[in-house]
Design an enzyme around this catalytic site. Structure first.
Site, PDB file in Angstrom:
ATOM      1  CG  ASP A   1      45.107  49.711  41.143  1.00 36.96           C
ATOM      2  OD1 ASP A   1      46.189  49.377  41.634  1.00 36.96           O
ATOM      3  OD2 ASP A   1      44.466  48.975  40.369  1.00 36.96           O
TER       4      ASP A   1
ATOM      5  CG  HIS B   1      48.041  46.519  40.397  1.00 39.55           C
ATOM      6  ND1 HIS B   1      46.747  46.988  40.455  1.00 39.55           N
ATOM      7  CD2 HIS B   1      47.950  45.195  40.146  1.00 39.55           C
ATOM      8  CE1 HIS B   1      45.912  45.975  40.257  1.00 39.55           C
ATOM      9  NE2 HIS B   1      46.609  44.878  40.061  1.00 39.55           N
TER      10      HIS B   1
ATOM     11  CB  SER C   1      44.607  43.388  38.095  1.00 37.30           C
ATOM     12  OG  SER C   1      44.375  43.235  39.457  1.00 37.30           O
TER      13      SER C   1
END
Length: 795
Positions: free
Chosen positions: A173, A243, A583
């Site tokens: 990620d 994220h 996600s």
């Protein structure tokens, strides 16, 4: 004059002629022009080069190979490319990754002609041009019955799996914020498992250090530096976007009490496997992930010793055809992980609600769709006619409760230089402060303007608040955002009511109440509108997505480098943030699979996926069928086998298992050759003379995408429970006759396997309905092994 090309410091060049040079300076002019032309030649040569991944198959050695074996593999890559370029030195300069640990191949900066030439080399399986992949961007564990009101239930998988103790979850990620309390090791974490080979080699000033919880942190940016150097924020694994921190803590973050986002969703934050070890592999930069970096991340995670790899990104759209199947880094990297017994979990994509939008559809990965939980963040718009409209928000400032504010549509408040249609979506710098100051502005969703940015537009123009309204296509799908001013988001139905009110009076007024956290919302879960849907146009023989999991308004750890909105000018910071997307759904399943790996360490990745799929739910918390975002009944193309139910998955009774050879045979059925499979398997497999149909892959779901009158598919069940007899029951898809033979299977011992066949026959007078849905259930009276059945009858 011979040109010697060197790397360019800038991405463009220019020649500027400013004046006429005298004849006496002609020699200097000649030399200067020649030098510039030389630079231009070098620039043009580099401009025509692109990043390519040259894939040679699998390495013949295992994880414990020596450094000498890795170096020998690197030299072979130099020799191979050098034989095409004409120089080993040129090959060494061109290659920026050598994949030597489990994948055999390299990434290099090449001209298209060279890439085409090397693709014809007999040792090469495929050559793929690098592409950019996109990121698919608390209460959820309670909602999945792993706890209740903060108390762990007696039959919770957490207890049976010891909270995932010593399972290692790797996250590919945008990195990690190591200071987060989700990754500290001060709660009695033991020594790092000896099998772990990873590390935290960051040498930057603010690099990421390891501890006994966060046991690995590496970054990969060589491909991104070639293709988009401005996206790279440094040579470090530190997360500057949030994220990666959010997804990693969702999968394996530790218990952190009193976590919230500005007071919303207050409670104990935790990951699915809170006692798992975690490792961050930063392969994404500024929201994009370059293919060669992604493949390098996969190889490192596999070699380091990860048990689970979580991937919350993917292609923008499904692959064009099955022929390009192995020319995609997640498909290729996940195959090598599976071959080593590592489970890979991927997000399905955020291109819903349209069909044929699902990505990451390889049968060896677990593909996750996004569903809601039973928690909302409602607020209320009170209109001047005393009508109340329900909205959703996570705003941190409020309006005066005893005052009604003037309301204006953004299109009516546009600057004179702006198109009112464009201004209605509230892009930055489009609103006239004279028309907006002190008012609530109504902005329309969409227009390629992020929702929170619309609020910033209103705030910058002096607005008091914002109402963000859905258009007809968005329907009832609304999202709670961390707005920078008092704001709310309303459905299309409510937007119509608001518009009617505003048209009915010369002076429309309203107020927006503060938001609150509300739990126990009925008809949950339902499917998120953004969640990508099947069928997979690339691979219609395998149902994708596989499973649904919470992906809407998920609270998890976040970076403190930027605001939770990531909007420039927003100076707020929070250790935790609420985000939505597949996600967020993906790491929920990664955490659950981490628990299953701890509880059932002898299960294969396929057995683990089967256990999750066959024990899933397709009903909401009222007992009704799960709904889609628009209130209609959801189908298997939205949720796969259903919404994940972790406690059931630890004891599924039977599983649909798959070996590496099963996957290789499936690739043969897709049209890949024995030559391809020999290299892919490091010489351990060749295609059988007669390959089975792709529908016969031993998957926990059954799909027949082109039924012509009748077809029989075969499946094989493996007993992972006590001796028992299972009987089949089924609900045939509309217009389809369905039989199961045999309809009873008696298992006498664990590990025993038995085959059965399902015959599907179309009814001629009921053709033309497109895809229709049914299900098959095997039960011994205690355990229920459920499989979706999906058929498209053509004849």
């Amino acid at each position: 004059m011979k040109c010697a090309c060197r790397p360019l410091p800038h991405s463009h060049w220019a020649i500027k002629t400013t004046k006429v040079i005298s004849v006496m300076a002609s020699r200097r002019l000649f030399l200067a022009v020649a030098a510039l032309l030389c630079v231009a030649e070098c620039h043009l040569a580099q401009a025509f080069k692109k990043s390519y991944i040259v894939y040679l198959g699998a390495q013949s050695y295992g994880r414990d190979a020596s450094l000498e074996q890795h170096e020998r593999s690197t030299r072979s890559h130099h020799d191979l490319l050098g034989s095409v370029l004409g120089s080993k030195r040129m090959a060494m300069d061109a290659i920026f990754y050598s994949y030597t640990k489990n994948i055999n191949g390299f990434a290099a900066h090449l001209e298209e002609e060279v890439a085409s030439q090397i693709a014809r080399h007999p040792d090469v399986v495929t050559v793929m041009e690098s592409s950019m992949l996109k990121l698919h961007t608390t209460r959820s564990w309670d909602f999945m019955d792993m706890e209740r009101d903060g108390q762990i239930l007696p039959d919770s998988i957490w207890k049976r799996a010891k909270f995932g103790q010593d399972v290692i979850i790797a996250n590919l990620d945008s990195g990690v914020w190591p200071e987060s309390n989700s990754f500290t090791d001060d709660d009695g974490v033991g020594e790092v498992p000896k099998r772990w080979k990873g590390s935290c080699p960051d040498s930057a000033k603010y690099g990421v250090p390891c501890n006994k919880k966060l046991i690995g942190a590496k970054y990969f940016n060589k491909d991104m530096l070639v293709n988009n150097p401005g996206a790279v924020d440094g040579n470090w694994t530190r997360d500057t976007e949030g994220h990666g921190t959010h997804t990693l803590s969702t999968a394996g973050g530790r218990f952190v009490p009193s976590a919230s986002l500005f007071g919303y969703a207050n409670g104990t934050a935790k990951g699915g496997a809170p006692r798992a070890r975690v490792a961050a592999y930063k392969v994404c930069w500024s929201g994009e992930c370059a293919a060669a970096d992604v493949l390098a991340g996969f190889e490192a995670a596999i070699h380091d010793g990860a048990d689970v790899i979580s991937v919350s990104f993917g292609q923008d759209a499904p692959l064009a055809d099955a022929g390009s199947f192995l020319q995609e880094p997640v498909t290729l990297g996940s195959l090598h992980a599976t071959m080593q017994g590592v489970s890979v979990i991927c997000s399905a994509g955020n291109a819903g609600p349209l069909e044929d939008t699902v990505v990451n559809s390889a049968p060896w990965v677990t593909t996750v769709a996004a569903s809601t939980v039973d928690r909302d963040f409602p607020n209320v718009v009170t209109l001047g006619n005393s009508v109340h409209i329900k909205g959703m928000s996570l705003e941190t400032t409020t309006l005066h409760s005893n005052k009604l504010y003037p309301v204006v549509k953004a299109g009516d408040a546009a600057l004179a230089s702006c198109d009112p249609v464009i201004a209605s979506a509230c892009p930055l710098g489009t609103l006239d402060p004279a028309k907006v100051k002190g008012k609530i502005v109504v902005c329309v969703r969409g227009g390629d303007v992020p929702r929170v940015t619309k609020g910033m537009t209103v705030l910058n123009a002096g607005g008091a608040g914002m109402i963000l309204e859905n258009n007809q296509m968005d329907g009832d799908d609304i999202v709670a955002d961390t707005h920078v001013l008092p704001a709310t988001m309303i459905t299309y139905k409510e937007a119509v009511a608001l518009s009617k009110y505003m048209d009915s009076t010369k002076n429309p007024v309203a107020n927006i109440s503060p938001s609150k956290t509300e739990v126990g919302v009925k008809n949950s879960p339902s499917m998120a509108a953004f969640s990508s849907r099947g069928p997979s146009g690339t691979l219609p023989y395998v149902l994708k997505p596989d499973i649904a999991a919470p992906g809407v308004d998920i609270l998890a750890a976040f970076t403190e480098y930027v605001s939770p909105t990531e909007v420039p000018g927003d100076d707020r910071r929070s250790e935790y943030a609420i985000m939505s997307g597949t996600s967020m759904a993906c790491p929920h399943v990664s955490g659950v699979i981490g628990l299953l790996k701890a509880a059932r360490p002898d299960w294969s990745p396929a057995a683990v996926r089967s256990a999750i799929m066959t024990t899933a739910r397709t009903q909401d918390n009222t007992g009704a069928a799960m709904r889609d975002h628009d209130g209609t009944e959801a189908t298997a193309f939205a949720y796969g086998a259903g919404n994940v139910h972790p406690n059931r998955a630890v004891d599924p009774g039977l599983v649909y298992d798959l070996s590496n050879d099963d996957y290789f045979t499936f690739l043969c059925s897709m049209g890949f050759t024995t030559r391809d499979l020999t290299r892919l398997s490091a010489g351990k497999f060749t295609c059988p003379e007669k390959v089975p149909p792709m529908e016969d892959l031993n998957y926990p779901s059954i799909v027949v995408p082109a039924l012509r009158i009748s077809q029989t598919v075969t499946r094989r069940l493996k007993n992972v429970g006590p001796p028992s007899t299972y009987r089949a029951s089924w609900r045939a898809p509309f217009g389809i006759n369905m039989t199961v033979e045999p309809a009873e299977l008696a298992f006498k011992k664990p590990g025993e396997q038995k085959d059965f066949k399902v015959t599907l026959t179309s009814e001629k007078d009921k053709l033309g309905k497109g895809y229709v849905f049914g299900r098959l259930v095997w039960s011994d009276g205690t355990r229920y092994v459920r499989s979706p059945v999906v058929v498209n009858a053509l004849d």
